[in-house]
Design a protein around this motif. Structure first.
Motif, PDB file in Angstrom:
ATOM      1  N   MET A 114       0.843  -1.172  -0.025  1.00 43.85           N
ATOM      2  CA  MET A 114       0.084  -0.131  -0.105  1.00 43.85           C
ATOM      3  C   MET A 114       0.994   1.353  -0.177  1.00 43.85           C
TER       4      MET A 114
ATOM      5  N   TRP B  61      -0.421   7.392  -0.317  1.00 42.73           N
ATOM      6  CA  TRP B  61      -1.494   7.965  -0.879  1.00 42.73           C
ATOM      7  C   TRP B  61      -2.704   7.082  -0.427  1.00 42.73           C
ATOM      8  N   SER B  62      -2.624   5.929  -0.661  1.00 38.19           N
ATOM      9  CA  SER B  62      -3.770   5.030  -0.332  1.00 38.19           C
ATOM     10  C   SER B  62      -3.884   4.841   1.145  1.00 38.19           C
TER      11      SER B  62
ATOM     12  N   ASP C  61      -5.321   8.057   2.311  1.00 30.28           N
ATOM     13  CA  ASP C  61      -6.687   8.188   1.847  1.00 30.28           C
ATOM     14  C   ASP C  61      -7.936   7.262   2.855  1.00 30.28           C
ATOM     15  N   GLY C  62      -7.067   6.109   3.216  1.00 23.16           N
ATOM     16  CA  GLY C  62      -8.061   5.243   3.759  1.00 23.16           C
ATOM     17  C   GLY C  62      -8.273   5.407   5.505  1.00 23.16           C
TER      18      GLY C  62
ATOM     19  N   TRP D  69      -9.609  13.312  -1.444  1.00 28.25           N
ATOM     20  CA  TRP D  69      -9.788  12.282  -0.770  1.00 28.25           C
ATOM     21  C   TRP D  69     -10.860  11.462  -1.215  1.00 28.25           C
TER      22      TRP D  69
END
Length: 289
Positions: free
Chosen positions: A1, A4-5, A8-9, A197
């Motif tokens: 991962m 950014w991911s 974002d999560g 996001w």
């Protein structure tokens, strides 16, 4: 991962990272005397909101404005001092909370709106807001290099250097370039990462042409609106001791006499109103893009 991911999560992790990064940058600006104590606190709060709600595009443009305008302000500070005009400005070179909020508060509202309603016109409105305050700073600082006296944007008559509402060809060109700089930065940031996001990350970005146009045109319009308001509505005072015309309600240690404008229309209010007008023009460009 990837990072950014991950951010974002994880909204709480993103908020913590945003707060830490914004505090670090604001603290460095305070140490460099670009921000006052109140300005650093306000900048940290705004920066946290921009990163947590919007991401690199929104925070990056704010940073581009702050860094470029601060460099110009620092470079030109000695010219103001030699002209003897510094003591007549309402604010010094260190931005306080009022200046920070006037320059970045409207943009944060656009950022928050985009987070829940990711429409391209909101991104262009934001570019217009930041381009306006950047264009105004570039015009003020670079325009001080002009060898010719400025003209009043209202009457087109020659006025002394440093007069509110005075413009020069050099300063106007600098305003156009300052706005275009923000538009170009926006195009690069939009190409490098999503504009938001979550669901907002999938929304289409404005075209590079629209971003550059919003920066250049809305920025120039905002700077000219700032000059017009400065020449017509901004509160200006005359010192009862030395006779100087000043933006300050107090001068030479005593209350000054207001000679024109509205008491509530301070320099910060002028910046805010002109940036809102530029934001509206930026949003209108979305209809033509």
């Amino acid at each position: 991962m990837d990072a950014w991911s991950l951010l974002d999560g994880q909204p709480l992790l993103r908020l913590a990272a945003a707060a830490a990064g914004a505090a670090l940058i604001a603290g460095a600006a305070w140490r460099l005397r670009a921000l006052s104590g109140s300005g650093a606190i306000a900048a940290a709060g705004l920066g946290t909101g921009y990163v947590a709600l919007g991401g690199p595009f929104w925070f990056g443009l704010l940073l581009a404005f702050f860094v470029s305008s601060t460099l110009w302000s620092k470079w030109k500070k000695h010219h103001r001092a030699k002209a003897g005009a510094e003591r007549n400005y309402a604010k010094g070179s260190r931005r306080d909370a009022g200046q920070v909020l006037a320059n970045g508060g409207a943009g944060l509202l656009a950022c928050a709106a985009y987070a829940v309603w990711p429409e391209p016109w909101l991104a262009l409105a934001y570019v217009g807001v930041i381009a306006s305050v950047n264009a105004d700073t570039w015009a003020t600082e670079i325009g001080a290099l002009s060898r010719s006296l400025p003209r009043s944007v209202r009457t087109l008559r020659r006025v002394p250097a440093g007069t509110s509402g005075g413009i020069t060809p050099l300063g106007t060109t600098a305003a156009l370039l300052g706005g275009a700089f923000i538009g170009a930065a926006g195009a690069l940031l939009a190409a490098a990462a999503p504009l938001g996001w979550g669901a907002a990350a999938a929304a289409p970005s404005p075209s590079p042409v629209a971003l550059l146009a919003a920066g250049a045109l809305a920025g120039l319009a905002g700077a000219l609106a700032d000059s017009w308001l400065g020449a017509t509505a901004q509160a200006m005072y005359r010192c009862r001791s030395c006779g100087s015309e000043t933006e300050r309600a107090e001068h030479c240690g005593r209350p000054a006499e207001r000679v024109r404008g509205f008491a509530w229309m301070t320099n910060d209010a002028v910046n805010l109103v002109s940036s809102l007008l530029a934001g509206a023009l930026g949003a209108a460009i979305a209809l033509l893009a």
